[in-house]
Design a protein around this motif. Structure first.
Motif, PDB file in Angstrom:
ATOM      1  N   GLY A   1       0.809  -1.213   0.000  1.00 34.99           N
ATOM      2  CA  GLY A   1       0.000   0.000   0.000  1.00 34.99           C
ATOM      3  C   GLY A   1       0.836   1.253   0.000  1.00 34.99           C
ATOM      4  O   GLY A   1       0.543   2.226  -0.703  1.00 34.99           O
ATOM      5  N   ASN A   2       1.917   1.235   0.766  1.00 35.32           N
ATOM      6  CA  ASN A   2       2.727   2.445   0.860  1.00 35.32           C
ATOM      7  C   ASN A   2       3.666   2.629  -0.326  1.00 35.32           C
ATOM      8  O   ASN A   2       4.106   3.752  -0.589  1.00 35.32           O
ATOM      9  CB  ASN A   2       3.503   2.434   2.173  1.00 35.32           C
ATOM     10  CG  ASN A   2       2.617   2.767   3.356  1.00 35.32           C
ATOM     11  OD1 ASN A   2       2.191   3.899   3.528  1.00 35.32           O
ATOM     12  ND2 ASN A   2       2.291   1.760   4.154  1.00 35.32           N
ATOM     13  N   ILE A   3       3.992   1.549  -1.039  1.00 37.59           N
ATOM     14  CA  ILE A   3       4.713   1.721  -2.308  1.00 37.59           C
ATOM     15  C   ILE A   3       3.855   2.540  -3.266  1.00 37.59           C
ATOM     16  O   ILE A   3       4.326   3.479  -3.921  1.00 37.59           O
ATOM     17  CB  ILE A   3       5.068   0.353  -2.933  1.00 37.59           C
ATOM     18  CG1 ILE A   3       6.174  -0.323  -2.128  1.00 37.59           C
ATOM     19  CG2 ILE A   3       5.511   0.510  -4.388  1.00 37.59           C
ATOM     20  CD1 ILE A   3       6.541  -1.702  -2.636  1.00 37.59           C
ATOM     21  N   PHE A   4       2.573   2.184  -3.329  1.00 37.85           N
ATOM     22  CA  PHE A   4       1.644   2.916  -4.190  1.00 37.85           C
ATOM     23  C   PHE A   4       1.542   4.379  -3.767  1.00 37.85           C
ATOM     24  O   PHE A   4       1.612   5.302  -4.593  1.00 37.85           O
ATOM     25  CB  PHE A   4       0.275   2.235  -4.137  1.00 37.85           C
ATOM     26  CG  PHE A   4      -0.818   2.983  -4.833  1.00 37.85           C
ATOM     27  CD1 PHE A   4      -0.814   3.138  -6.212  1.00 37.85           C
ATOM     28  CD2 PHE A   4      -1.860   3.543  -4.107  1.00 37.85           C
ATOM     29  CE1 PHE A   4      -1.830   3.836  -6.859  1.00 37.85           C
ATOM     30  CE2 PHE A   4      -2.878   4.234  -4.742  1.00 37.85           C
ATOM     31  CZ  PHE A   4      -2.855   4.378  -6.117  1.00 37.85           C
ATOM     32  N   VAL A   5       1.421   4.612  -2.459  1.00 39.37           N
ATOM     33  CA  VAL A   5       1.314   5.976  -1.951  1.00 39.37           C
ATOM     34  C   VAL A   5       2.587   6.770  -2.231  1.00 39.37           C
ATOM     35  O   VAL A   5       2.530   7.958  -2.576  1.00 39.37           O
ATOM     36  CB  VAL A   5       1.015   5.955  -0.432  1.00 39.37           C
ATOM     37  CG1 VAL A   5       1.204   7.335   0.178  1.00 39.37           C
ATOM     38  CG2 VAL A   5      -0.411   5.476  -0.193  1.00 39.37           C
TER      39      VAL A   5
ATOM     40  N   GLY B   1       5.358   7.794   2.698  1.00 38.36           N
ATOM     41  CA  GLY B   1       5.125   6.514   2.035  1.00 38.36           C
ATOM     42  C   GLY B   1       6.280   5.554   2.205  1.00 38.36           C
ATOM     43  O   GLY B   1       6.085   4.355   2.437  1.00 38.36           O
ATOM     44  N   LEU B   2       7.512   6.074   2.105  1.00 37.04           N
ATOM     45  CA  LEU B   2       8.688   5.218   2.293  1.00 37.04           C
ATOM     46  C   LEU B   2       8.753   4.665   3.718  1.00 37.04           C
ATOM     47  O   LEU B   2       9.138   3.508   3.922  1.00 37.04           O
ATOM     48  CB  LEU B   2       9.960   6.013   1.992  1.00 37.04           C
ATOM     49  CG  LEU B   2      10.265   6.296   0.515  1.00 37.04           C
ATOM     50  CD1 LEU B   2      11.518   7.159   0.393  1.00 37.04           C
ATOM     51  CD2 LEU B   2      10.444   4.989  -0.252  1.00 37.04           C
ATOM     52  N   ALA B   3       8.368   5.487   4.693  1.00 34.43           N
ATOM     53  CA  ALA B   3       8.361   5.015   6.076  1.00 34.43           C
ATOM     54  C   ALA B   3       7.356   3.875   6.250  1.00 34.43           C
ATOM     55  O   ALA B   3       7.634   2.876   6.928  1.00 34.43           O
ATOM     56  CB  ALA B   3       8.022   6.171   7.024  1.00 34.43           C
TER      57      ALA B   3
END
Length: 453
Positions: free
Chosen positions: A149-153, A272-274
């Motif tokens: 999910g956060n890769i997308f964000v 997002g990376l975090a």
């Protein structure tokens, strides 16, 4: 693979997709809502308040979750609960203060039956020899939600200081679709026989009378009786800590990085990376303990919980040095002890927060699913009640306390909670040595008492 393990895999994928939506949204909710408020002066919805409402309702409804599941069973409960996550996603397409907070309350109720049903279903798919493996595999799959999910964000928020309406709609639409896909997986679960039924004649007679409202009342009563036992009260302190650190890494840490302007030219993309790094830590920890499930059962859960505690303490110290005290609240030019703040340290701490959380939670799942198998619904409901009430309190004080005060609270409860978990684990080991045939029951004052009686 046997049907039970196949069900664990399907369960993991179902939760992975549902929580790709929710955990990703939890990580960016404060950022999203602040962007909406900049465009619409009438909108004053606050991310911390929304999350606090979710976890407050979640905690209260956990007392009713066992009764609900006694009517529906865990599969139906998880399906109904997962629909509330989808509803919550859709609300962000129609910004409204009252709608945001109403959907937060509905989600809290849905989360209670979702997680209690998940715990009961996982216990039905496991025994003492497989519970550590199954808990680790489920946890690893679940936490892929933070990773993907956060890769997308990250790519959607890249080079953006302000999250515009088009970007918000894209992110929310994709996350909603993923939540629906998770519901499809949960619908594919095969029924599993309840393994909480005792073997004595008295237990069988009691089970025959647990129907309708009698079953619901019995489920609520047994959860209350379990809560006041010595071991569960000690475990509750560990549960409190997991709720506090959950609220910190899922709702506070990401925005704190994004509001620290000196950490990067466009700090919002670091959020997002975090999240990716937190997810990577969770997946690594869950996968590792799934692979080593039999070894952890043999040597005990306490070394892993202690390792998680040490990892978290190091992460908290580095965060204390790296981020300014007012970082959780708004954009700031302030610094802490490092000038300038280091993005790579922030991301390393994110990974450590996820890894430490995996250490704690996989062993709690193993404890509840293995030791409390005869009342797994009640045990998991109490776990989620205690964890979520702590998360709710944490989100409330996150709006008022600086980063350093929040870290201090986490250090204190982490220390006490880890000690309490180890005391219970050592007591369980002692009882297993003294009375191996009673290893699936938990006692108070060192006497084995079945919670089905």
């Amino acid at each position: 693979m046997d049907l039970k393990f196949v069900n664990v895999i399907i369960l993991g994928f179902g939760f992975m997709f549902v929580f790709t939506a929710f955990q990703t949204m939890g990580n960016i909710e404060k950022t999203i809502l602040d962007s909406i408020a900049k465009e619409d002066s009438n909108f004053t919805g606050d991310g911390y308040t929304s999350l606090a409402i979710i976890y407050t309702t979640f905690s209260l409804c956990n007392w009713l979750a066992p009764s609900f599941i006694s009517f529906t069973g865990p599969r139906v409960a998880m399906l109904v609960g997962s629909l509330t996550y989808t509803l919550f996603m859709l609300v962000f397409l129609f910004p409204s203060n009252w709608l945001l907070y109403l959907s937060s309350g509905i989600l809290g109720a849905g989360a209670a039956i979702t997680w209690t049903g998940q715990g009961n279903f996982l216990a039905r798919c496991s025994d003492l020899s497989t519970i550590s493996r199954n808990s680790g595999v489920f946890w690893a799959l679940l936490q892929c939600s933070m990773f993907f999910g956060n890769i997308f964000v990250y790519f959607q928020f890249q080079d953006k200081e302000h999250i515009d309406a088009a970007t918000r709609s894209m992110v929310i639409g994709v996350l909603t679709a993923l939540a629906v896909l998770g519901i499809v997986f949960l619908a594919a679960l095969r029924p599993m026989e309840d393994n909480s039924v005792g073997t004595s004649e008295i237990q069988r007679q009691q089970q025959q009378h647990r129907t309708g409202w009698g079953s619901a009342v019995y489920a609520l009563k047994s959860a209350g009786q379990l809560f006041i036992t010595r071991d569960m009260l000690l475990l509750s302190v560990a549960f409190l800590y997991t709720g506090m650190e959950l609220s910190f890494f899922s709702g506070v840490y990401g925005p704190s990085i994004g509001f620290t302007k000196k950490i990067h030219n466009t700090p919002k993309e670091i959020v997002g990376l975090a999240g990716i790094c937190i997810g990577a830590g969770e997946v690594f920890g869950g996968g590792l303990f799934g692979i080593l499930g039999k070894k952890t059962t043999r040597f005990g859960r306490d070394p892993i919980v202690i390792a998680g505690y040490v990892i978290h303490m190091i992460a908290f110290f580095l965060i204390f040095l790296n981020l300014p005290d007012n970082a959780p609240f708004k954009d700031t030019e302030d610094i802490s002890y490092m000038d300038p703040p280091r993005a790579w340290i922030a991301l390393l701490c994110a990974f450590m927060l996820g890894l430490g959380d995996a250490c704690m939670n996989t062993q709690i799942y193993s404890m509840l699913g293995g030791v409390y198998v005869k009342n797994s619904v009640g045990a998991f409901a109490l776990f989620k009640f205690t964890q979520s009430i702590a998360a709710a309190i944490s989100f409330y004080y996150s709006s008022h306390l600086g980063l350093r005060a929040q870290l201090g609270i986490l250090v204190v409860f982490g220390t006490i909670g880890t000690a309490c978990f180890c005391i219970v684990e050592w007591a369980v080991k002692r009882r297993q040595r003294e009375s191996p045939e009673d290893s699936r029951t938990v006692s108070q004052d060192s006497r084995s008492v079945s919670y089905d009686q």
